[in-house]
Structures are given as structure tokens and as C-alpha cells.
Design an enzyme around this catalytic site. Structure first.
Site, short mmCIF file in Angstrom:
data_model
loop_
_atom_site.label_atom_id
_atom_site.label_comp_id
_atom_site.label_asym_id
_atom_site.label_seq_id
_atom_site.Cartn_x
_atom_site.Cartn_y
_atom_site.Cartn_z
N THR A 33 0.98 -1.22 0.19
CA THR A 33 -0.05 -0.64 0.12
C THR A 33 0.38 0.86 -0.17
OG1 THR A 33 -2.14 0.75 1.49
CG2 THR A 33 -0.33 -0.05 2.45
N ASN A 34 0.34 2.04 -0.04
CA ASN A 34 1.40 3.41 0.35
C ASN A 34 0.90 4.69 1.65
OD1 ASN A 34 -0.52 5.59 -0.75
ND2 ASN A 34 -0.99 3.91 -2.65
N LEU A 35 1.26 5.63 1.33
CA LEU A 35 0.89 6.45 3.03
C LEU A 35 -0.02 7.70 2.31
CD1 LEU A 35 4.77 7.47 3.75
CD2 LEU A 35 2.88 5.88 5.09
#
Ligand code: CTP
Length: 213
Positions: A19-21
Site C-alpha cells: 500500500t502507500n501513505l
């Protein structure tokens, strides 16, 4: 108005993923501002704990493929959608063959090999539709906002691209934006995301062609 927001989550196995931030804050703020400006709003959201803005229809998804399918379904259900704003930080890649069982570490040297495949480009797919809504893309860059943003606007085939510095905005309550269209660029200086969202909605409204059909 149809929007995407938040990150996507691409499973590796039942308990792990890529995933990412992205927090979803900018996309949710834009959805709220569109609603406050009187639009009917559908928000396709990746995994985020944010509350649904009042009066906004929300569709929750996890993966990029699910986000792609939810966007296509929303456009098929509402073919006269005027505006599409792609705010989501969509994972470019997913694991080709996620494991149905949790991957186990079997020894000191045991490292799984993950094969990645590309996810569909949701914004490009919408922009390519026969009678597309007016499309706004986002670009999370690390430098050279203007040059990278112009290149991305052309590559995606969208009238407006909003560039920002990815690592300086993910999770924060403030941001600054560079709006890039065929005439050049315009900076929206650092402000809280709710104010930026209202300013962006005004900029979109100014550029929007007369209502279709
Ligand atoms: N986007 C999308 N579907 C994808 C990838 C991106 O809809 N599979 C949208 C995003 O919501 C955003 C824009 O496209 O509006 C970002 O484009 P992209 O080229 O993916 O930008 P970056 O991730 O910044 O690209 P790069 O890593 O090449 O700089």
C-alpha cells in the site's frame, strides 16, 4: 461528480499487502467541497478511516482493480457524470498471484519472490471513454512539479492536472497545489486541505464546459 481517493491495498497473502501513505484527506476534502457547491457526489474510496462527508455517496474498495471496476460501474450507472477527479494514490503494481495462505518463513535464507504485474490506469481508462466526463488528474511528484505535471497531463489526456509533492502531503492536513492546464500553470499556496479543496472546485467550475445533454 465522481472521485477516487485514498490509497489502494494489493494483497500479498491474507495478512500482508502493498500500500502507500495516502490518507485520503485531500480526496475527501474535495468530495465535501463539491457537495457544498451543490454537486451530486460519488466517492470511490480505498482503505481509510475517514468519515464520509455528509450527503456524499461512498463506495469502499481495497484494490486498484476493484477501484477501476467501481468507477466503471458508477459511470455506467450515471453516464451524464460531468466531472471525474482522480485523487487516489493507486498502486501501480499488484502481486501477480497472491497466496491464499499466509507465507511462512521456512529458514534463515528463505525470502519469497514476488512477481508484480501492472494495475489498470483508472484515470486513463475514464479519459479514453467515448463520452468522458471532464477529467482532473493528480500527480504526486518528488521534484520538478511543472515539467513532470505537464508531461503527465499529456500522457493521461486530461484537461487539468493537479501536481503536488507526495511526501510533503500524504497524511498532513495542509498542502500546496500546482494546477496545470493547456494554458500553463497556477499555484495554490500552502493552506489547509479544506480551503484548497474549495479553491480547486472553483477552478474546476470556471473551466467546465456547458452542461452536457
Ligand atoms: N491513476 C489511476 N490509476 C492508476 C494510476 C494512477 O487512476 N493505476 C491516477 C491517479 O489517481 C492520479 C494520476 O493517475 O490522478 C497519477 O498518475 P500516475 O502516472 O500514476 O502518477 P504517479 O503515480 O505520480 O506516476 P509516476 O510514478 O509515473 O510518477
Amino acid at each position: 461528480v465522481l472521485l477516487t481517493a485514498g490509497p489502494t491495498y494489493e494483497p500479498i497473502d491474507p495478512v500482508r499487502g502493498i500500500t502507500n501513505l495516502s490518507s485520503g484527506k485531500m480526496g475527501f476534502a474535495i468530495a465535501r467541497a463539491c457537495r457544498a457547491a451543490g454537486a451530486e457526489v460519488t466517492l470511490v474510496a480505498g482503505p481509510t478511516a475517514l468519515a464520509t462527508p455528509r450527503g456524499v455517496r461512498r463506495v469502499d474498495v481495497r484494490t486498484a482493480q476493484q477501484m477501476h471496476d467501481a468507477v466503471a460501474a458508477a459511470l455506467d450507472a450515471a453516464p451524464r457524470t460531468d466531472v471525474f477527479v482522480a485523487v487516489a494514490a493507486v498502486a501501480d503494481w499488484r502481486v501477480a498471484d497472491p497466496s491464499a495462505r499466509k507465507l511462512k518463513k521456512r529458514g534463515a535464507d528463505d525470502v519469497p519472490k514476488l512477481e508484480l504485474v501492472q494495475n489498470p490506469d483508472i484515470l486513463a481508462a475514464v479519459a479514453r471513454r467515448a463520452d468522458p466526463p471532464w477529467c482532473v488528474g493528480f500527480a504526486a511528484e518528488s521534484e520538478d512539479l511543472e515539467a513532470n505535471g505537464q508531461a503527465k497531463r499529456a500522457a493521461k489526456g486530461v484537461p487539468l492536472l493537479v501536481a503536488n509533492i507526495g511526501h510533503a502531503t500524504f497524511g498532513r492536513d495542509d498542502n500546496e497545489l500546482l494546477l496545470i492546464d493547456e494554458r500553463g500553470s497556477r499555484r495554490l499556496p500552502r493552506a489547509d486541505k479544506a480551503s484548497l479543496a474549495r479553491a480547486l472546485v472553483a477552478e474546476i467550475a470556471q473551466r467546465l464546459p456547458p452542461r452536457r445533454g
